[in-house]
Design a protein around this motif. Sequence first.
Motif, PDB file in Angstrom:
ATOM      1  N   SER A 448       0.857  -1.182   0.000  1.00 37.21           N
ATOM      2  CA  SER A 448       0.000   0.000   0.000  1.00 37.21           C
ATOM      3  C   SER A 448       0.893   1.232   0.000  1.00 37.21           C
ATOM      4  N   ALA A 449       0.296   2.374  -0.263  1.00 39.93           N
ATOM      5  CA  ALA A 449       1.103   3.595  -0.372  1.00 39.93           C
ATOM      6  C   ALA A 449       0.283   4.821  -0.007  1.00 39.93           C
ATOM      7  N   VAL A 450       0.964   5.785   0.627  1.00 38.15           N
ATOM      8  CA  VAL A 450       0.420   7.132   0.803  1.00 38.15           C
ATOM      9  C   VAL A 450       0.943   7.968  -0.358  1.00 38.15           C
ATOM     10  N   LEU A 451       0.041   8.641  -1.061  1.00 35.79           N
ATOM     11  CA  LEU A 451       0.415   9.347  -2.276  1.00 35.79           C
ATOM     12  C   LEU A 451       0.644  10.836  -2.031  1.00 35.79           C
ATOM     13  N   VAL A 452       1.622  11.379  -2.757  1.00 43.64           N
ATOM     14  CA  VAL A 452       1.909  12.816  -2.746  1.00 43.64           C
ATOM     15  C   VAL A 452       1.951  13.289  -4.196  1.00 43.64           C
ATOM     16  N   GLN A 453       1.794  14.580  -4.373  1.00 42.57           N
ATOM     17  CA  GLN A 453       1.796  15.155  -5.719  1.00 42.57           C
ATOM     18  C   GLN A 453       3.220  15.520  -6.127  1.00 42.57           C
ATOM     19  N   ILE A 454       3.660  15.028  -7.306  1.00 43.29           N
ATOM     20  CA  ILE A 454       5.010  15.350  -7.779  1.00 43.29           C
ATOM     21  C   ILE A 454       4.984  16.316  -8.954  1.00 43.29           C
ATOM     22  N   SER A 455       3.830  16.468  -9.595  1.00 45.69           N
ATOM     23  CA  SER A 455       3.645  17.463 -10.652  1.00 45.69           C
ATOM     24  C   SER A 455       2.152  17.630 -10.865  1.00 45.69           C
ATOM     25  N   GLU A 456       1.769  18.486 -11.749  1.00 43.90           N
ATOM     26  CA  GLU A 456       0.360  18.775 -11.960  1.00 43.90           C
ATOM     27  C   GLU A 456      -0.387  17.510 -12.393  1.00 43.90           C
ATOM     28  N   GLY A 457      -1.305  17.066 -11.528  1.00 46.83           N
ATOM     29  CA  GLY A 457      -2.120  15.904 -11.858  1.00 46.83           C
ATOM     30  C   GLY A 457      -1.420  14.566 -11.718  1.00 46.83           C
ATOM     31  N   GLU A 470       2.564  17.229  -0.258  1.00 47.37           N
ATOM     32  CA  GLU A 470       1.367  16.681   0.356  1.00 47.37           C
ATOM     33  C   GLU A 470       0.216  17.665   0.200  1.00 47.37           C
ATOM     34  N   ILE A 471      -0.966  17.140  -0.082  1.00 42.73           N
ATOM     35  CA  ILE A 471      -2.155  17.985  -0.149  1.00 42.73           C
ATOM     36  C   ILE A 471      -2.544  18.338   1.285  1.00 42.73           C
ATOM     37  N   PRO A 472      -2.682  19.626   1.599  1.00 41.17           N
ATOM     38  CA  PRO A 472      -2.936  20.034   2.986  1.00 41.17           C
ATOM     39  C   PRO A 472      -4.165  19.346   3.588  1.00 41.17           C
ATOM     40  N   LYS A 473      -3.964  18.829   4.788  1.00 36.52           N
ATOM     41  CA  LYS A 473      -5.042  18.231   5.570  1.00 36.52           C
ATOM     42  C   LYS A 473      -5.761  17.099   4.819  1.00 36.52           C
ATOM     43  N   THR A 474      -5.043  16.452   3.909  1.00 39.68           N
ATOM     44  CA  THR A 474      -5.649  15.393   3.090  1.00 39.68           C
ATOM     45  C   THR A 474      -4.731  14.169   3.082  1.00 39.68           C
ATOM     46  N   LEU A 475      -5.304  13.012   3.318  1.00 36.13           N
ATOM     47  CA  LEU A 475      -4.582  11.748   3.240  1.00 36.13           C
ATOM     48  C   LEU A 475      -5.062  10.982   2.014  1.00 36.13           C
ATOM     49  N   ILE A 476      -4.118  10.665   1.105  1.00 36.98           N
ATOM     50  CA  ILE A 476      -4.445   9.887  -0.092  1.00 36.98           C
ATOM     51  C   ILE A 476      -3.815   8.513   0.087  1.00 36.98           C
ATOM     52  N   TYR A 477      -4.650   7.498   0.162  1.00 40.08           N
ATOM     53  CA  TYR A 477      -4.183   6.139   0.467  1.00 40.08           C
ATOM     54  C   TYR A 477      -4.548   5.204  -0.680  1.00 40.08           C
TER      55      TYR A 477
END
Length: 639
Positions: A448-457, A470-477
Motif C-alpha cells: 500500500s502507499a500514501v500518495l503525494v503530488q510530484i507534478s500537476e495531476g 502533500e495535499i494540505p489536511k488530506t490523506l491519499i491512500y
Amino acid sequence: MTSTGIDANSIKAIIAANVPQTFDELFPFVGVVKSLTRDEIKSDILAGLTVAVMVVPQGMAYAALAQLAPEIGLYSCIMPILVYALFGSSRQLAVGPVAMVALLTSAGLSELQDPVEDPVRYQRLASTLALVVGLLQAGMGLLKLEFVARFLPHPVLSGFTSAAAIVIGCSQLKDIFKLPLPRSERLQDILEVFFAKLPETHGMTFGVAIASIVFLLAAKQVKRRVKSLKRFPEALFLVVFFILVSHYGDFSEKGVKVIGHVPAGFPAMQNVLWSDIGSLAGTALSIALVGFLESFAVAKTIAEKEGYHMSAQRELIGLGLANVVGAFFKCMPTTGGFSRSAVNYQAGAKSTLASLVTAAFMILTVLVLTPLFTDLPKPILSAIIVVAVATLVDFQEFVHLWRIDKRDFTLVMVAFLCTLFWGLLQGILVSAALAVVILVHRVSSPHSAVLVQISEGVFRNKARFPKGTEIPKTLIYRLDAPLFYANAESFRDELSHLIAENDPKVVIIHGGAMPHVDSSGVAVLVQIQNKCHARGKKLLLAEFNGPTRDALRMNYGFTKHGVGGENDDGNDPSGAGHDAEKDSSKVEAFLTLVEAVARAKVLVQISAKEDVSLVVEETDEQERRSFEAEAKTVVSARE
C-alpha cells in the motif's frame, strides 16, 4: 449480457463457449493440414520419423522406470499420439511417456500392487491411472479450470523437478551396477543399501552402462558443434549396436540382464479396473497437474516462436482425451515431453502431421520389429534415462531465486528437500500447500502507499518520492490489491493508523489498483466511513474501475457523485458533492484522483473558514472516542 444479447451465464452461452461449433474447431489439425505446402509436408514426414527413432528406446526406458513391461512404453506412443494430434492445439508437441510421469506412476502404484507379484494387475492399474488422469485433465479443460494448475508455481516445479531427476537417476543404480536395491522414492533408502552392496557390483554390467552414458553425453556435445549431425539418433544407434553385441557376445550368459521377449502385435483393447479408481485419485491429480504444466510450458514456448495461438483449455482437453483413449489400449499415463518436442520442432515439424507419422512408425514397430529387442541389455535403458534426466537438475535456478526472492527460494528448497527425502507425492503436496500459504500471506498483507503530488495531476508513492507535495489536511491512500475478506482487516488497521497519525480533514481512498471489492471489503469501507463521519472527517473514493463502482452503487449504496449514476463522467470538480452536502454521511466517489483532490481542497477550505469539523454532531461523541481508542491500539501494536 453479451454483445449479441445472450446472457453469458445461460446454458446456451456456456455450451457455445465450451463445445466446438464447427468441424475445424473440433479437430484443429484439419485446418492446419489444409494450409500445408508440399515442402512443409515433407518437413513434417522427416520430423515424424526423426522423433520416432528417438521414441522407441525412450518409450521402453520410461516403461521400465514405471516398472512396466517395455512394450507398454511402445503402446503408449501410439494411441495417445494419434488422439492428441486430432484434438490438441500445439502443432509441434510430442506426446508420450516422460520420466517425471513414469516415476510418479511407479510411486503411486507400488503402494497398491507389487509389480513382481502380479505384473498383469499392475499394468491394468497403470492404464486405470491413465484414465483417471485423462478424465481430470479433460474435465478441467471443459470447466475452464486451467488456472488451478497455476497453483503449482515455478519454484515448486523447479524444486520438485530437480529432486525427482536425482531420485530417477539413483533408481537406475540397480541396473547400472546390477545390485539388489530396494524400489524406493526416498534418496536415503536407495543410497543406504547401495553403499552397503557396492562391493557386489557386476563388472560387465557396469562397463556396458558407463560406456553407454559416456557415448550419449559425447554424442550430445558433438551434435551441438557439428550441425550436419544434429539429427543423428544416438539413442537408437546405441540400442541397435548393443543388441548386436549382446546377441553375438552372449551377454545374457555372462550375467548381463536383457529385456527378453517383447510380444509383437497391436495392443488389444482391455477394460480398466473401475473399482480402484478412488484409490488412484491422489496420484492422478499430481500427474494431471505436473503433466499439463510440463506439456504446456514447452508447447507455449514453441507456439510463441512460431507465432500461433495456444489454448490452455484445448491443451487440457487434448491431453485428457489422449490419456482416456490410451487407457483402453494398455497405455500408461502420458504427456508432452520436453526433449521429444524440442527434437520435433528442430527437425522442422510444421503441424501434427509429424505426430501422425511418428504414430505410424510405432505401429510398424510393434507389429514387426519387437522381436529384435529381445537381446537389448537393460543397462542401456538405464543409461538413456540417466542422461535424459540429468538436464532436469537446475541448481542455478536455486541461486537465482535466493538473489531475487527469499520466499520463492524457501518454496524451491521445501519442494526439493521434501521430494528428495520424503517422497514425490509428499514433496509436491507439501510445497504446493506452502505456496498457497505464501499466496494468502501476500494477499492478506499487500503493498500500500500514501500518495503525494510530484507534478500537476501526477501522484506517486511518498516513500519513493519523499520530496513530493502533500495535499494540505488530506490523506491519499492506495491499496495495491483487491479489497476482500483476506486483507480487509489489515486495510482497516493500516488506514486507521494513518488517520490517527496524520489527523487529516479529508481521506481519499485511491482504488486504481483495487480491481475488486467483496462484501467484507465493503463492510470495512462502511466502518471507515462511519468512523470518519464521527470524527468530523470526510471520506472520498477515487479511480475505482467501472464494475466496482457499479457494484458499490447498486448493492451497497455508495452513491451520488460519479459512481455510475447521473454524473458518471465525473466532470465539474468544483461543483462536486452537491448531493453529499444534503447528506454528509454519504461517500462521494470520483472517476479521477484529480477530481477527488479538487473536492478535498474545497472541503478543507470550508473547514478552515468555519473553524469547525466538516460533519460532526454531539451524538457522535461516543463513536469518536471508540475510533480514537482503536486507532491508538493499532499504533501501539505497530510500534
